[in-house]
Design a protein around this motif. Structure first.
Motif, mmCIF file in Angstrom:
data_model
loop_
_atom_site.group_PDB
_atom_site.id
_atom_site.type_symbol
_atom_site.label_atom_id
_atom_site.label_comp_id
_atom_site.label_asym_id
_atom_site.label_seq_id
_atom_site.Cartn_x
_atom_site.Cartn_y
_atom_site.Cartn_z
ATOM 1 N N TYR A 280 0.838 -1.199 0.000
ATOM 2 C CA TYR A 280 0.000 0.000 0.000
ATOM 3 C C TYR A 280 0.877 1.256 0.000
ATOM 4 C CZ TYR A 280 -2.653 3.869 1.921
ATOM 5 O OH TYR A 280 -3.195 5.115 2.130
ATOM 6 N N PHE A 281 1.949 1.246 0.798
ATOM 7 C CA PHE A 281 2.842 2.400 0.871
ATOM 8 C C PHE A 281 3.389 2.756 -0.511
ATOM 9 C CE2 PHE A 281 6.925 4.452 1.487
ATOM 10 C CZ PHE A 281 6.666 5.379 2.487
ATOM 11 N N GLU A 282 3.768 1.751 -1.280
ATOM 12 C CA GLU A 282 4.358 2.008 -2.583
ATOM 13 C C GLU A 282 3.316 2.400 -3.634
ATOM 14 O OE1 GLU A 282 7.510 2.144 -3.331
ATOM 15 O OE2 GLU A 282 8.117 1.661 -1.278
ATOM 16 N N ALA A 283 2.085 1.868 -3.514
ATOM 17 C CA ALA A 283 1.079 2.089 -4.567
ATOM 18 C C ALA A 283 0.094 3.199 -4.230
ATOM 19 C CB ALA A 283 0.319 0.790 -4.822
ATOM 20 N N ALA A 284 0.144 3.792 -3.040
ATOM 21 C CA ALA A 284 -0.840 4.797 -2.641
ATOM 22 C C ALA A 284 -0.790 6.004 -3.574
ATOM 23 C CB ALA A 284 -0.583 5.234 -1.207
ATOM 24 N N PRO A 285 -1.962 6.564 -3.971
ATOM 25 C CA PRO A 285 -1.976 7.747 -4.840
ATOM 26 C C PRO A 285 -1.546 9.016 -4.113
ATOM 27 C CG PRO A 285 -4.209 7.158 -4.195
ATOM 28 C CD PRO A 285 -3.326 6.059 -3.685
ATOM 29 N N ASP A 286 -1.679 9.045 -2.789
ATOM 30 C CA ASP A 286 -1.224 10.199 -2.013
ATOM 31 C C ASP A 286 0.246 10.031 -1.660
ATOM 32 O OD1 ASP A 286 -3.768 11.229 -2.096
ATOM 33 O OD2 ASP A 286 -4.355 10.336 -0.171
ATOM 34 N N GLY A 287 0.916 11.160 -1.471
ATOM 35 C CA GLY A 287 2.318 11.102 -1.080
ATOM 36 C C GLY A 287 2.468 10.656 0.360
ATOM 37 N N ALA A 360 2.206 22.943 -6.160
ATOM 38 C CA ALA A 360 0.859 22.374 -6.085
ATOM 39 C C ALA A 360 0.342 22.522 -4.668
ATOM 40 C CB ALA A 360 0.871 20.904 -6.500
ATOM 41 N N GLY A 361 -0.949 22.879 -4.537
ATOM 42 C CA GLY A 361 -1.568 22.957 -3.229
ATOM 43 C C GLY A 361 -1.850 21.565 -2.684
ATOM 44 N N VAL A 362 -1.564 21.362 -1.417
ATOM 45 C CA VAL A 362 -1.733 20.041 -0.813
ATOM 46 C C VAL A 362 -2.345 20.178 0.578
ATOM 47 C CG1 VAL A 362 0.178 18.967 -2.064
ATOM 48 C CG2 VAL A 362 0.626 20.102 0.112
ATOM 49 N N GLU A 363 -2.930 19.082 1.040
ATOM 50 C CA GLU A 363 -3.370 18.937 2.417
ATOM 51 C C GLU A 363 -2.496 17.872 3.077
ATOM 52 O OE1 GLU A 363 -8.133 20.022 2.195
ATOM 53 O OE2 GLU A 363 -7.479 17.939 2.366
ATOM 54 N N VAL A 364 -2.023 18.190 4.284
ATOM 55 C CA VAL A 364 -1.081 17.312 4.964
ATOM 56 C C VAL A 364 -1.690 16.822 6.274
ATOM 57 C CG1 VAL A 364 1.217 17.118 6.001
ATOM 58 C CG2 VAL A 364 0.882 18.513 3.956
ATOM 59 N N SER A 365 -1.629 15.514 6.477
ATOM 60 C CA SER A 365 -1.944 14.910 7.768
ATOM 61 C C SER A 365 -0.692 14.178 8.240
ATOM 62 C CB SER A 365 -3.115 13.931 7.651
ATOM 63 O OG SER A 365 -4.302 14.613 7.266
ATOM 64 N N ALA A 366 -0.414 14.272 9.527
ATOM 65 C CA ALA A 366 0.815 13.669 10.049
ATOM 66 C C ALA A 366 0.550 13.077 11.422
ATOM 67 C CB ALA A 366 1.933 14.703 10.129
ATOM 68 N N VAL A 367 1.339 12.080 11.773
ATOM 69 C CA VAL A 367 1.187 11.412 13.063
ATOM 70 C C VAL A 367 2.567 11.028 13.571
ATOM 71 C CG1 VAL A 367 0.915 9.126 12.042
ATOM 72 C CG2 VAL A 367 -0.026 9.578 14.315
ATOM 73 N N LEU A 368 2.726 11.061 14.893
ATOM 74 C CA LEU A 368 3.984 10.682 15.529
ATOM 75 C C LEU A 368 4.074 9.161 15.595
ATOM 76 C CD1 LEU A 368 6.200 12.528 16.713
ATOM 77 C CD2 LEU A 368 5.250 12.062 18.970
ATOM 78 N N LEU A 369 5.172 8.605 15.082
ATOM 79 C CA LEU A 369 5.369 7.151 15.070
ATOM 80 C C LEU A 369 6.345 6.790 16.175
ATOM 81 C CD1 LEU A 369 5.802 6.657 11.228
ATOM 82 C CD2 LEU A 369 3.714 6.442 12.567
ATOM 83 N N GLY A 379 5.127 10.156 10.443
ATOM 84 C CA GLY A 379 4.562 9.741 9.172
ATOM 85 C C GLY A 379 3.696 10.849 8.584
ATOM 86 N N PHE A 380 3.944 11.202 7.312
ATOM 87 C CA PHE A 380 3.204 12.267 6.635
ATOM 88 C C PHE A 380 2.387 11.670 5.498
ATOM 89 C CE2 PHE A 380 6.658 14.532 8.623
ATOM 90 C CZ PHE A 380 6.115 15.750 8.985
ATOM 91 N N ALA A 381 1.110 12.107 5.395
ATOM 92 C CA ALA A 381 0.262 11.794 4.241
ATOM 93 C C ALA A 381 -0.043 13.113 3.538
ATOM 94 C CB ALA A 381 -1.022 11.106 4.690
ATOM 95 N N ILE A 382 0.356 13.220 2.263
ATOM 96 C CA ILE A 382 0.275 14.480 1.516
ATOM 97 C C ILE A 382 -0.661 14.265 0.334
ATOM 98 C CG2 ILE A 382 1.610 16.243 0.314
ATOM 99 C CD1 ILE A 382 4.089 15.167 1.855
ATOM 100 N N ARG A 383 -1.780 15.008 0.294
ATOM 101 C CA ARG A 383 -2.782 14.855 -0.780
ATOM 102 C C ARG A 383 -2.821 16.115 -1.632
ATOM 103 N NH1 ARG A 383 -8.500 12.313 0.463
ATOM 104 N NH2 ARG A 383 -7.061 10.530 0.442
#
Length: 477
Positions: A280-287, A360-369, A379-383
């Motif tokens: 999933y990490f490699e194939a996810a459409p979000d960064g 590019a404009g993005v929305e970022v969600s992040a969590v402490l691992l 961990g950052f999820a960038i859409r």
């Protein structure tokens, strides 16, 4: 010392020249010294030694103690004193200084010749012996270095053999007996070292595996290539994977046998789940990006690499994420501080800057691992939200940006750009309203807005509503 028993019968009356030749031939160098230690005559058997020690004839008339090194002068005095008391002295090593820098060692013995209290001092050049001794010392030092390397290698081997979590055994290729086993192998077979060592290797597996093990060992012994097979332990019936390698030591062939227990069902499930997450990490459409606590990238997926215009993960690994995420590092610092403080952030609006200038404009969600380490990762999820459509399309007469939309730009756009954009929107709406009230009469609209006609025409062209500006301008003129 043993001398001739009948020198007169065997040697006869030798002349002085014959004795001189005999002394010169029998020794490397000979010196005649008087009672005060001064040199009366010198003879050398080697021209090379003569040139190096007495090239200028400086020995004649000098004292023997003056032509040796200071640390060996006492030996010269002892040499002459022994010869005066006992007719001959013991051999003593004396060093002569050399113009080349290295001292020349010579082994001397003095003989009282009984004439005018004179002494004959004969010497042997010790340089060949010193060279052989130096070669011996070098060989001993080289052997000692080799021994040290071997001891270090053996220590590393024993330590690795002991701490390895994999069961490892050394098996004699001749009789298939166990020669050595590490603690992991003893624990796997649940046996003590005395019982396991010297026992038959195949005896520790069940009957169905004995034939497999025999064929495996025979194949490795014949081909010399590593091979493996599945086997089952005799005591616990546990399934294991047996890998065997062949090596030689001290003219003997030995097997290196490694046993890996089969994975349990829970272990297999864990491995499968891990593989799914990696997929999933490699194939996810979000960064998706995993960083250290300071924001330095550990791993990034292909979607983020596309956003940052990078061609390979190695270009991102080890770099700070704010090189590509956030505006001039301000946004990223704020996001990083919030993650450290609250443990996570959601839908933080910012922008991604590509390596070649694309944004590019993005929305970022992040969590402490956290996995128990002192420095957890993040961990950052960038859409990408650049192409996101609004829920309802705005009419042509309403403000193109609401307060909520302007609020979304905070943090993405500098304040001066935000104020300029808001001013342009209000200015364009005012011009369009004036044109509508005046029936698209630009002269009346300019008067209503308090602008000159020329300024109005410039603004019309600027806002893209100057389709007929040229014609109206001509008519007004």
């Amino acid at each position: 010392m043993q001398v001739f028993k009948s020198p007169k019968d065997s040697l006869g009356d030798l002349a002085a020249q014959s004795v001189a030749n005999l002394i010169a031939a029998a020794t490397d160098l000979a010196v005649v010294v008087d009672g005060q230690g001064s040199i009366c005559d010198v003879a050398f058997n080697k021209d090379e030694l003569s040139l190096e020690l007495d090239a200028q004839g400086r020995w004649m008339g000098s004292k023997l103690a003056d032509i040796v090194t200071p640390d060996t002068r006492a030996k010269v005095n002892e040499l002459l004193q022994d010869a005066a008391l006992r007719k001959s002295s013991n051999w003593r090593q004396v060093n002569h200084p050399s113009p080349r820098g290295d001292d020349i060692p010579v082994l001397y013995s003095a003989i009282n010749i009984g004439r005018d209290d004179r002494f004959l001092v004969v010497g042997r050049d010790l340089r060949p012996l010193a060279a052989m001794q130096q070669q011996l010392i070098n060989a001993q030092q080289s052997m000692e270095r080799d021994y040290i390397r071997l001891r270090h290698a053996e220590t590393r081997y024993r330590l690795l053999f002991k701490v390895s979590s994999e069961a490892v055994m050394i098996v004699d290729a001749g009789n298939n007996s166990v020669l050595d086993a590490n603690p992991a192998a003893l624990a796997l077979f649940d046996q003590s070292a005395p019982r396991l060592l010297k026992s038959g290797f195949a005896n520790h597996f069940d009957a169905t595996s004995t034939q497999t093990i025999g064929a495996l060992l025979a194949d490795v012994r014949a081909t010399g290539r590593d091979n493996s097979a599945g086997v089952r332990l005799a005591t616990t019936r546990r399934q294991c994977s047996l890998a065997v390698s062949l090596f030689r030591q001290e003219n003997a062939s030995l097997f290196l046998a490694r046993l890996v227990p089969g994975a349990s069902e829970s272990g297999s499930a864990t491995l499968k789940a891990t593989a799914t997450l990696l997929s999933y990490f490699e194939a996810a459409p979000d960064g998706l990006v995993i960083t250290e606590s300071d924001g330095r990238i550990i791993r990034a997926n292909p979607a983020f690499l596309d956003m940052a215009q990078l061609s390979s993960p190695e270009q991102a690994r080890g770099e700070l994420l704010d090189r590509w995420l956030g505006r001039a590092g301000v946004d990223f610092s704020v996001a990083l501080a919030n993650v450290r403080q609250s443990g996570s952030i959601k839908l933080f609006t910012t922008m991604v800057r590509g390596e070649y200038g694309a944004t590019a404009g993005v929305e970022v969600s992040a969590v402490l691992l956290s996995d128990g380490d002192d420095k957890p990762g993040i961990g950052f999820a960038i859409r990408n939200v650049e192409k996101r459509l609004s829920a309802a399309s705005a009419s042509t007469r309403e403000l193109p940006r609401s307060i909520a939309q302007l609020t979304e730009l905070i943090g993405r756009v500098p304040l001066r750009d935000l104020v300029r954009e808001t001013t342009d929107v209000i200015e364009k709406l005012s011009i369009e309203a004036a044109l509508e009230l005046t029936g698209d009469n630009r002269a009346s609209a300019a008067e209503m807005l308090g602008l000159s006609r020329q300024s109005l025409y410039v603004k019309l062209r600027r806002f893209g509503i100057d389709d007929h500006a040229s014609d109206d301008q001509a008519e007004d003129e």
